[in-house]
Design a protein around this motif. Structure first.
Motif, mmCIF file in Angstrom:
data_model
loop_
_atom_site.group_PDB
_atom_site.id
_atom_site.type_symbol
_atom_site.label_atom_id
_atom_site.label_comp_id
_atom_site.label_asym_id
_atom_site.label_seq_id
_atom_site.Cartn_x
_atom_site.Cartn_y
_atom_site.Cartn_z
ATOM 1 N N GLU A 154 0.840 -1.204 0.000
ATOM 2 C CA GLU A 154 0.000 0.000 0.000
ATOM 3 C C GLU A 154 0.873 1.251 0.000
ATOM 4 O O GLU A 154 1.913 1.283 0.655
ATOM 5 C CB GLU A 154 -0.898 0.020 1.239
ATOM 6 N N GLY A 155 0.420 2.280 -0.703
ATOM 7 C CA GLY A 155 1.198 3.506 -0.778
ATOM 8 C C GLY A 155 1.459 4.154 0.563
ATOM 9 O O GLY A 155 2.517 4.746 0.778
ATOM 10 N N GLY A 156 0.501 4.053 1.484
ATOM 11 C CA GLY A 156 0.668 4.664 2.794
ATOM 12 C C GLY A 156 1.618 3.922 3.710
ATOM 13 O O GLY A 156 1.956 4.412 4.787
ATOM 14 N N SER A 157 2.061 2.745 3.275
ATOM 15 C CA SER A 157 2.960 1.947 4.116
ATOM 16 C C SER A 157 4.426 2.263 3.862
ATOM 17 O O SER A 157 5.297 1.733 4.548
ATOM 18 C CB SER A 157 2.716 0.453 3.892
ATOM 19 N N VAL A 158 4.690 3.121 2.865
ATOM 20 C CA VAL A 158 6.070 3.442 2.506
ATOM 21 C C VAL A 158 6.219 4.942 2.292
ATOM 22 O O VAL A 158 5.279 5.621 1.882
ATOM 23 C CB VAL A 158 6.487 2.685 1.224
ATOM 24 N N ASP A 159 7.406 5.467 2.566
ATOM 25 C CA ASP A 159 7.681 6.877 2.331
ATOM 26 C C ASP A 159 9.097 6.999 1.770
ATOM 27 O O ASP A 159 9.970 6.177 2.084
ATOM 28 C CB ASP A 159 7.533 7.687 3.623
ATOM 29 N N PHE A 160 9.350 8.038 0.959
ATOM 30 C CA PHE A 160 10.564 8.119 0.156
ATOM 31 C C PHE A 160 11.218 9.491 0.262
ATOM 32 O O PHE A 160 10.533 10.498 0.365
ATOM 33 C CB PHE A 160 10.224 7.878 -1.324
ATOM 34 N N ASN A 161 12.553 9.485 0.173
ATOM 35 C CA ASN A 161 13.259 10.775 0.106
ATOM 36 C C ASN A 161 13.664 11.129 -1.319
ATOM 37 O O ASN A 161 14.266 12.174 -1.544
ATOM 38 C CB ASN A 161 14.475 10.784 1.034
ATOM 39 N N GLY A 162 13.337 10.280 -2.292
ATOM 40 C CA GLY A 162 13.656 10.549 -3.684
ATOM 41 C C GLY A 162 15.114 10.353 -4.050
ATOM 42 O O GLY A 162 15.503 10.521 -5.199
ATOM 43 N N GLN A 163 15.946 10.001 -3.049
ATOM 44 C CA GLN A 163 17.380 9.812 -3.256
ATOM 45 C C GLN A 163 17.811 8.389 -2.910
ATOM 46 O O GLN A 163 18.953 8.161 -2.530
ATOM 47 C CB GLN A 163 18.166 10.816 -2.408
ATOM 48 N N GLY A 164 16.864 7.454 -3.003
ATOM 49 C CA GLY A 164 17.221 6.051 -2.817
ATOM 50 C C GLY A 164 16.860 5.444 -1.488
ATOM 51 O O GLY A 164 17.146 4.261 -1.243
ATOM 52 N N THR A 165 16.229 6.213 -0.599
ATOM 53 C CA THR A 165 15.878 5.698 0.731
ATOM 54 C C THR A 165 14.372 5.567 0.874
ATOM 55 O O THR A 165 13.618 6.476 0.508
ATOM 56 C CB THR A 165 16.434 6.610 1.831
ATOM 57 N N LEU A 166 13.941 4.452 1.406
ATOM 58 C CA LEU A 166 12.534 4.161 1.686
ATOM 59 C C LEU A 166 12.378 3.915 3.185
ATOM 60 O O LEU A 166 13.193 3.232 3.798
ATOM 61 C CB LEU A 166 12.092 2.929 0.896
ATOM 62 N N LEU A 167 11.324 4.480 3.751
ATOM 63 C CA LEU A 167 11.021 4.330 5.175
ATOM 64 C C LEU A 167 9.720 3.564 5.318
ATOM 65 O O LEU A 167 8.722 3.865 4.639
ATOM 66 C CB LEU A 167 10.890 5.715 5.802
ATOM 67 N N THR A 168 9.686 2.549 6.203
ATOM 68 C CA THR A 168 8.473 1.758 6.390
ATOM 69 C C THR A 168 8.442 1.195 7.812
ATOM 70 O O THR A 168 9.296 1.540 8.639
ATOM 71 C CB THR A 168 8.392 0.627 5.344
ATOM 72 N N THR A 169 7.444 0.346 8.109
ATOM 73 C CA THR A 169 7.324 -0.258 9.442
ATOM 74 C C THR A 169 7.248 -1.774 9.342
ATOM 75 O O THR A 169 6.653 -2.321 8.409
ATOM 76 C CB THR A 169 6.059 0.228 10.184
ATOM 77 N N THR A 170 7.822 -2.417 10.328
ATOM 78 C CA THR A 170 7.690 -3.878 10.415
ATOM 79 C C THR A 170 6.261 -4.262 10.770
ATOM 80 O O THR A 170 5.761 -5.297 10.324
ATOM 81 C CB THR A 170 8.654 -4.454 11.466
ATOM 82 N N ALA A 171 5.585 -3.423 11.556
ATOM 83 C CA ALA A 171 4.219 -3.728 11.993
ATOM 84 C C ALA A 171 3.300 -3.971 10.808
ATOM 85 O O ALA A 171 2.452 -4.863 10.825
ATOM 86 C CB ALA A 171 3.668 -2.600 12.867
ATOM 87 N N CYS A 172 3.462 -3.179 9.754
ATOM 88 C CA CYS A 172 2.602 -3.301 8.575
ATOM 89 C C CYS A 172 3.132 -4.339 7.590
ATOM 90 O O CYS A 172 2.469 -5.319 7.275
ATOM 91 C CB CYS A 172 2.438 -1.956 7.897
ATOM 92 N N LEU A 173 4.350 -4.135 7.095
ATOM 93 C CA LEU A 173 4.826 -4.975 5.996
ATOM 94 C C LEU A 173 5.101 -6.414 6.407
ATOM 95 O O LEU A 173 5.076 -7.311 5.560
ATOM 96 C CB LEU A 173 6.080 -4.376 5.369
ATOM 97 N N LEU A 174 5.346 -6.650 7.687
ATOM 98 C CA LEU A 174 5.585 -8.026 8.133
ATOM 99 C C LEU A 174 4.344 -8.660 8.754
ATOM 100 O O LEU A 174 4.403 -9.774 9.259
ATOM 101 C CB LEU A 174 6.745 -8.065 9.131
#
Length: 320
Positions: free
Chosen positions: A164-184
């Protein structure tokens, strides 16, 4: 319809071809939305939201186009009439007969990746969508990315896993931020390990680094989306929610996330610049806590749209 086979062989992924998911603050050609209609999502409250939702659309349209998925002609006509009455420039708004189950386009909509150096400078990633673990009907929502690809005549690729789009966030320079609670969570992609999911993120979002946070806030039935907790606002800066009230459930969760953020390093070795924002007062409906958070903002070309909750922290968040 554009066919993913035209662009991707069995060994090729968007990441391997140099595509990347742009940061939210990069200039948009348009924003895609799905028009609200599912009364179960706003029990007894759906009618009052429309004036604000139309203002939301009008605000976005001041800086870019707005494409809106609607369920039928009657909805299209009604939305167009009300937007026109607001003074919206309708040359910037397009209403598409793409039926949906609900309005959460950040989650069920297409993921656009870009690489201006390729013959196809844009490609759509058609992740699977299962309404946050099969909690709600979603068969129409899951078709939206391919319908958008068809409309725009863009190639698309289907990784075959839930994201889901709301489960990930990006800095546009190669880094993605997410949570284990959701994706796992077992209700998303059971059987896939953390390292396997991380490889999907690298391959199909075109990132080089995945930073994992922990739990989400209370009342969030998405099982901990990052877009309620911590968001990039430039390549090395995040805003993150904190709960000053030690008796609040979210205090320890957000405190732990803050500790983890302080340990993280970007690809270049730089520490994150962290800006803390206090949570709003708790919001309840029918005895159930709702996931109220200032992190659920949206950056469009015209500005930053921030949710508010009629409490003293609203102005603090807006000022930041």
């Amino acid at each position: 319809m554009s066919d993913s086979k035209h662009l991707f062989s069995n060994k090729q992924t968007p990441g391997s071809l140099g595509y990347r998911f742009p940061a939210e603050w990069e200039k948009h050609e348009s924003t895609w939305l799905s028009y609200p209609h599912n009364e179960a999502s706003w029990p007894g409250k759906i009618d009052p939201i429309f004036p604000f939702y139309h203002k939301f659309i009008q605000t976005i349209s001041q800086g870019e186009g707005v494409n809106i998925n609607v369920t039928g002609q009657e909805m299209r006509d009604r939305a167009a009439a009300q937007l026109t009455s607001l003074g919206t420039d309708m040359s910037r708004v397009r209403l598409h007969l793409h039926p949906t189950n609900d309005a959460w386009c950040r989650d069920h909509g297409p993921a656009f990746l870009v690489n201006p150096e390729l013959p196809s400078p844009k490609v759509i990633v058609n992740w699977e969508y299962n309404a946050w673990g099969n909690k709600y009907p979603h068969e129409l929502d899951n078709l939206i990315p391919s319908k958008v690809a068809d409309y725009l005549n863009l190639p698309f690729v289907s990784p075959g896993i839930v994201m889901e789009g709301g489960s990930v966030d990006f800095n546009g320079q190669g880094t993605l931020l997410t949570t284990t609670a959701c994706l796992l969570h077992e209700n998303r992609n059971p059987g896939l390990s953390q390292s396997r999911i991380e490889q999907y993120l690298i391959d199909f979002y075109g990132v080089k680094q995945v930073l994992w946070m922990g739990d989400g806030i209370e009342g969030d039935d998405t099982n901990g989306h990052i877009d309620d907790i911590t968001r990039f606002v430039n390549a090395d800066t995040v805003i993150t929610m904190v709960e000053p009230n030690k008796d609040d459930f979210n205090h320890s969760v957000l405190e732990e996330n803050l500790r983890e953020l302080k340990k993280m390093r970007l690809i270049n070795g730089k520490q994150l610049n962290i800006v803390e924002i206090p949570m709003p007062n708790p919001v309840y409906y029918d005895g159930q806590r709702l996931p109220a958070s200032y992190a659920n903002f949206y950056i469009c070309n015209a500005g930053v749209i921030v949710p508010t909750y009629q409490c003293g922290q609203d102005q603090v968040a807006i000022d930041i």
